[in-house]
Enzyme design. Structure first.
Site, PDB file in Angstrom:
ATOM      1  N   ARG A 246       0.855  -1.186   0.000  1.00  0.00           N
ATOM      2  CA  ARG A 246       0.000   0.000   0.000  1.00  0.00           C
ATOM      3  C   ARG A 246       0.893   1.240   0.000  1.00  0.00           C
ATOM      4  O   ARG A 246       1.680   1.439   0.924  1.00  0.00           O
ATOM      5  CB  ARG A 246      -0.913  -0.005   1.237  1.00  0.00           C
ATOM      6  CG  ARG A 246      -1.713   1.259   1.382  1.00  0.00           C
ATOM      7  CD  ARG A 246      -2.732   1.196   2.520  1.00  0.00           C
ATOM      8  NE  ARG A 246      -3.418   2.467   2.582  1.00  0.00           N
ATOM      9  CZ  ARG A 246      -3.369   3.324   3.609  1.00  0.00           C
ATOM     10  NH1 ARG A 246      -2.703   3.009   4.707  1.00  0.00           N
ATOM     11  NH2 ARG A 246      -3.992   4.480   3.549  1.00  0.00           N
TER      12      ARG A 246
ATOM     13  N   GLU B 116      -7.523   8.355   6.329  1.00  0.00           N
ATOM     14  CA  GLU B 116      -7.789   8.953   7.632  1.00  0.00           C
ATOM     15  C   GLU B 116      -8.291  10.403   7.586  1.00  0.00           C
ATOM     16  O   GLU B 116      -7.593  11.328   8.038  1.00  0.00           O
ATOM     17  CB  GLU B 116      -6.528   8.900   8.509  1.00  0.00           C
ATOM     18  CG  GLU B 116      -6.011   7.498   8.750  1.00  0.00           C
ATOM     19  CD  GLU B 116      -4.875   7.463   9.776  1.00  0.00           C
ATOM     20  OE1 GLU B 116      -4.356   8.522  10.150  1.00  0.00           O
ATOM     21  OE2 GLU B 116      -4.502   6.360  10.206  1.00  0.00           O
TER      22      GLU B 116
ATOM     23  N   ASN C 224      -7.330   1.500   9.940  1.00  0.00           N
ATOM     24  CA  ASN C 224      -6.018   1.700  10.558  1.00  0.00           C
ATOM     25  C   ASN C 224      -6.215   1.640  12.062  1.00  0.00           C
ATOM     26  O   ASN C 224      -7.051   2.369  12.610  1.00  0.00           O
ATOM     27  CB  ASN C 224      -5.437   3.064  10.190  1.00  0.00           C
ATOM     28  CG  ASN C 224      -5.116   3.175   8.703  1.00  0.00           C
ATOM     29  OD1 ASN C 224      -5.213   2.186   7.969  1.00  0.00           O
ATOM     30  ND2 ASN C 224      -4.748   4.367   8.266  1.00  0.00           N
TER      31      ASN C 224
HETATM   32  C1  FCB Z   1      -1.323   7.106  10.695  1.00  0.00           C
HETATM   33  C2  FCB Z   1      -0.887   7.634   9.344  1.00  0.00           C
HETATM   34  C3  FCB Z   1       0.459   7.140   8.894  1.00  0.00           C
HETATM   35  C4  FCB Z   1       1.440   7.081  10.032  1.00  0.00           C
HETATM   36  C5  FCB Z   1       0.859   6.321  11.193  1.00  0.00           C
HETATM   37  C6  FCB Z   1       1.805   6.136  12.346  1.00  0.00           C
HETATM   38  O1  FCB Z   1      -2.213   7.989  11.289  1.00  0.00           O
HETATM   39  O2  FCB Z   1      -1.844   7.279   8.360  1.00  0.00           O
HETATM   40  O3  FCB Z   1       0.894   7.957   7.839  1.00  0.00           O
HETATM   41  O4  FCB Z   1       1.835   8.341  10.381  1.00  0.00           O
HETATM   42  O5  FCB Z   1      -0.295   6.952  11.636  1.00  0.00           O
END
Ligand code: FCB
Length: 452
Positions: free
Chosen positions: A79, A168, A294
């Site tokens: 990804r 996100e 995530n």
């Molecule tokens: C998430 C982000 C990624 C990275 C991780 C630790 O929020 O999508 O880019 O910074 O955290």
């Protein structure tokens, strides 16, 4: 078929994740336009130690050997994100073929090595030229994003195996528009809900553009979810947990899937909560082929009027390990989160699109392997938690560890290392850590090594 005791589904996908600005370096190369992150890192006192993405992991120039490394580790999928400003330097209008060609070379190299590409269209690096036109506050951004998406879909739509519109949206607005700790660094409760809403409109417009092209790969949205467990059974804490959950988790899933916003947001934002045209939800709510989740941590939530605007804060769980970013290690939260999504959003196909941890790595002795026992432990626990959710009926189809490489952790610069592969930021040498070796074994045995 799932092996009930040990295995993962037989076509489960094992991969790793990165994002453009965090690893590529050469942000202005070959005609690229600067992003808001380029501006932000070049503004004094925004990023730890004044770190920038000017070089980062130099992946833009080393992508071939990085893909070879993924192959050696046994990765089945990768990804990555596309930098909007490499493709359209002004954000709209003129296409920059050299920028697009970089991603074409990357995708072809991945396919050549048997690795499935998952492309994210927006991982926070808005073209600065669009920020000058209001960025995520300008309603036109839904069209700008659809225009950019279409250029990428047309070029790579025959080869990319999974598409993600946004990474996100909560972090984009909470960090970028509410608290100002991430680019573009604004701090306004009036702007945040508008930025969120336009992110979701842009997501919808991008999916519409994709469907119009009749392409076959699945397309989805990536959200970061953090379960909010009430700190007590007192009404004040129960309500605080609900507000926090609405603000962070439901604010994006609910419009994307059910076409509305959680009621609690009015309470969170008060007079800053905008009146939104109801027809916008027809654009936002598009059929999705999967959701990307995530997951990093949980929050044990208590009522806290001093925290603006959500009036809730976390209670530190001292009995548990915390990572270098201060996040509690709590794997059960991943099982709970996956089941929560299953139960509230129609049991969609799920991918864990990010999961991982920042820990200090011990100093490396020349020629030595690098031991990272805390990350090894984190990975095992979280993968077992994914397995438990699958056993309980969640339709989880793949897992992407964050991250392949140590990289620029946004406002923390290079001070937080998330990689399963160590990067020496002076020599740029890559050294797989013990966690990478463990992950290779897990992939090779389709998860059975987790239960050895
Ligand atoms: C998430 C982000 C990624 C990275 C991780 C630790 O929020 O999508 O880019 O910074 O955290």
């Amino acid at each position: 078929m799932t092996n009930k005791v040990r295995g993962f589904p037989k076509d489960f996908i094992w991969g790793c994740a990165t994002s453009a600005y965090q690893i590529e370096g050469s942000p202005l190369a070959d005609g690229a336009g600067p992003s808001i992150w380029h501006r932000f890192t070049h503004t004094p006192n925004r990023v730890t130690d004044g770190d920038t993405g000017d070089i980062a992991c130099d992946h833009y120039r080393r992508y071939t050997s990085d893909v070879d490394l993924m192959r050696e580790l046994g990765m089945q999928a990768y990804r990555f994100s596309v930098a909007w400003g490499r493709v359209l330097p002004e954000g709209t209008g003129r296409v920059n073929p050299a920028g697009l060609a970089f991603y074409e070379r990357l995708v072809d190299r991945l396919l050549d090595k048997g690795i499935q590409p998952m492309a994210t269209l927006y991982h926070w690096d808005l073209p600065a030229a669009l920020d000058d036109r209001g960025g995520w506050l300008n309603r036109d951004i839904a069209h700008w994003f659809a225009e950019y998406s279409e250029v990428v879909f047309r070029k790579l739509g025959d080869r990319v195996k999974y598409w993600v519109t946004l990474n996100e949206p909560w972090v984009v607005t909470d960090g970028g528009y509410l608290h100002g700790v991430l680019a573009p660094g604004h701090r306004s409760a009036f702007e945040a809900p508008l930025a969120s809403h336009n992110l979701m409109r842009a997501h919808g417009a991008s999916v519409q553009a994709y469907r119009a092209l009749n392409l076959k790969s699945p397309i989805g949205l990536v959200v970061n979810l953090e379960p909010k467990y009430p700190a007590s059974q007192e009404a004040a804490d129960l309500n605080a947990a609900k507000r926090a959950e609405a603000y962070m988790n439901r604010q994006y899933l609910q419009p994307a899937i059910h076409g509305s916003y959680p009621e609690e947001l009015q309470d969170v934002f008060g007079e800053a909560w905008p009146k939104l045209p109801s027809q916008d939800f027809d654009l936002i709510k598009q059929k999705l082929d999967f959701l990307g989740v995530n997951y990093y941590t949980r929050q044990v939530t208590k009522n806290d009027p001093s925290v603006w605007p959500v009036r809730a804060s976390g209670v530190k769980q001292k009995q548990h390990t915390h990572t270098e970013t201060g996040w509690e290690v709590f794997a059960q939260g991943l099982t709970d989160t996956l089941l929560w999504v299953k139960n509230n959003y129609g049991n969609p196909p799920l991918y864990i699109t990010e999961n991982g941890a920042a820990f200090f790595d011990p100093p490396q002795v020349e020629g030595d392997t690098l031991e990272d026992p805390l990350r090894v432990d984190y990975l095992k626990k979280h993968l077992r938690a994914v397995h438990a959710a699958i056993q309980q009926g969640a339709d989880v189809r793949g897992y992407f560890v964050w991250s392949l490489l140590d990289n620029l952790e946004w406002a923390f610069g290079f001070s937080k290392r998330f990689g399963i592969v160590h990067v020496n930021f002076e020599t740029l040498a890559r050294t797989p850590k013990a966690s990478a070796r463990l992950y290779s074994k897990i992939i090779e045995t389709n998860g059975a090594a987790l239960f050895d």
